[in-house]
Design an enzyme around this catalytic site. Structure first.
Site, PDB file in Angstrom:
ATOM      1  N   GLY A  97      -2.682  10.293  -6.819  1.00 21.36           N
ATOM      2  CA  GLY A  97      -3.252  10.527  -5.488  1.00 21.36           C
ATOM      3  C   GLY A  97      -4.696  10.080  -5.387  1.00 21.36           C
ATOM      4  N   VAL A  98      -5.459  10.294  -6.455  1.00 27.43           N
ATOM      5  CA  VAL A  98      -6.872   9.880  -6.398  1.00 27.43           C
ATOM      6  C   VAL A  98      -7.005   8.376  -6.243  1.00 27.43           C
ATOM      7  CG1 VAL A  98      -7.873  11.850  -7.599  1.00 27.43           C
ATOM      8  CG2 VAL A  98      -7.034   9.922  -8.924  1.00 27.43           C
ATOM      9  N   GLU A 129      -8.789   6.218  -3.473  1.00 28.50           N
ATOM     10  CA  GLU A 129      -9.624   5.069  -3.828  1.00 28.50           C
ATOM     11  C   GLU A 129      -9.260   3.851  -2.966  1.00 28.50           C
ATOM     12  OE1 GLU A 129     -12.267   4.611  -5.644  1.00 28.50           O
ATOM     13  OE2 GLU A 129     -12.307   2.416  -5.584  1.00 28.50           O
ATOM     14  N   ILE A 171       4.553   7.631 -10.652  1.00 31.69           N
ATOM     15  CA  ILE A 171       3.993   8.101  -9.386  1.00 31.69           C
ATOM     16  C   ILE A 171       2.563   7.593  -9.311  1.00 31.69           C
ATOM     17  CG2 ILE A 171       3.196  10.164  -8.135  1.00 31.69           C
ATOM     18  CD1 ILE A 171       5.490  11.704  -9.474  1.00 31.69           C
ATOM     19  N   HIS A 227       1.221   7.627 -16.067  1.00 28.54           N
ATOM     20  CA  HIS A 227       1.323   8.543 -14.920  1.00 28.54           C
ATOM     21  C   HIS A 227       2.628   8.294 -14.181  1.00 28.54           C
ATOM     22  CE1 HIS A 227       0.217  10.665 -11.201  1.00 28.54           C
ATOM     23  NE2 HIS A 227      -0.747  11.230 -11.892  1.00 28.54           N
TER      24      HIS A 227
END
Lengths: 86, 164
Positions: free
Chosen positions: B64-65, B69, B61, B55
């Site tokens: 976002g999840v 978390e 990067i 990723h």
């Protein structure tokens, strides 16, 4: 805020919370959240948080026990709005 | 923010409060805490995290999840401390019930994420939290979420540490 406005807001919140349940397409004022709509405790807490945000009221956790139907939730919210206005 | 301030909780103290472990523990330290009200946690993105392999190749990067978390893990710490949970209670898993998040700017290796959480609602078995993640003056994520301890796990069905 009128009762009809509160009712509309409550229904929108309940629908939003229950939309993950495929079988919940429509529900009436007297449908029992737990028995008829299979609402779980997580969804009940979520409803409390959303109600407070939407109606700018402060609801004690004990009110969650009174959240049985749309009608009962509207009653709780209306009582809180009334006490705030006084 | 000065980085030489002694944390309220270091990594060892955090691992005593949450069941998450490397490579799925996304907070390094808690730097500020006010019981039942707020918490500031930090996570330095080193670039060595395994998710960067995919990723994305050549463009690291942080997903976002995973930042959400990290917020949730900080939320578990906030709940656990605010409720004065016993060791047994801490073993009972908390789950994310609901998230509303806005991803504003990406987070990159080298960023020090500052996870700033405020309690919206705290009760036995649940916490509603509003938070912002910043790094180097940028706002990365704004989110509101609900953490729950479902009744069935409160009865002990999901004791993750005991299952090891």
């Amino acid at each position: 805020m009128t009762r009809a406005e509160v009712e509309q807001g409550v229904k929108a919140i309940v629908l939003d919370i229950l939309e993950a349940e495929d079988e919940v397409k429509d529900f009436g004022d007297e449908d029992d959240f737990v028995e008829d709509l299979s609402m779980d405790s997580l969804q009940a807490v979520s409803m409390l948080v959303h109600l407070e945000k939407r109606f700018r009221v402060s609801l004690p956790e004990s009110d969650m026990n009174r959240f049985r139907t749309v009608r009962s939730v509207v009653d709780v919210v209306m009582a809180n709005l009334d006490s705030r206005a006084n | 923010m000065p980085t030489d301030v002694a944390p309220v909780l270091d990594l060892a103290a955090i691992t005593a409060l949450v069941p998450h472990r490397d490579p799925f523990l996304f907070i390094d330290a808690v730097t500020e805490y006010e019981k039942g009200a707020r918490l500031l946690a930090v996570k330095t993105i080193t670039g060595d995290e395994p998710f960067f392999a995919g990723h994305f190749p050549g463009l690291p990067i942080m997903p976002g999840v995973l930042i959400v978390e990290a917020m949730a893990q900080a939320g578990v710490v906030l709940y656990t401390l605010s409720m004065d949970e016993t060791e047994d209670e801490r073993r009972q898993t908390k789950f994310l019930g609901q998230v509303e998040a806005r991803f504003l700017t990406p987070a990159y290796p080298g960023d020090r994420l500052e996870i700033d959480l405020r309690v919206v609602r705290l009760m036995k078995g649940a916490i509603a939290v509003k938070g912002t993640v910043r790094a180097g003056g940028r706002t990365i994520v704004k989110a509101e979420f609900l953490l729950m301890q479902p009744a069935r796990t409160r009865e002990g069905a999901a004791d993750v540490r005991a299952e090891r």
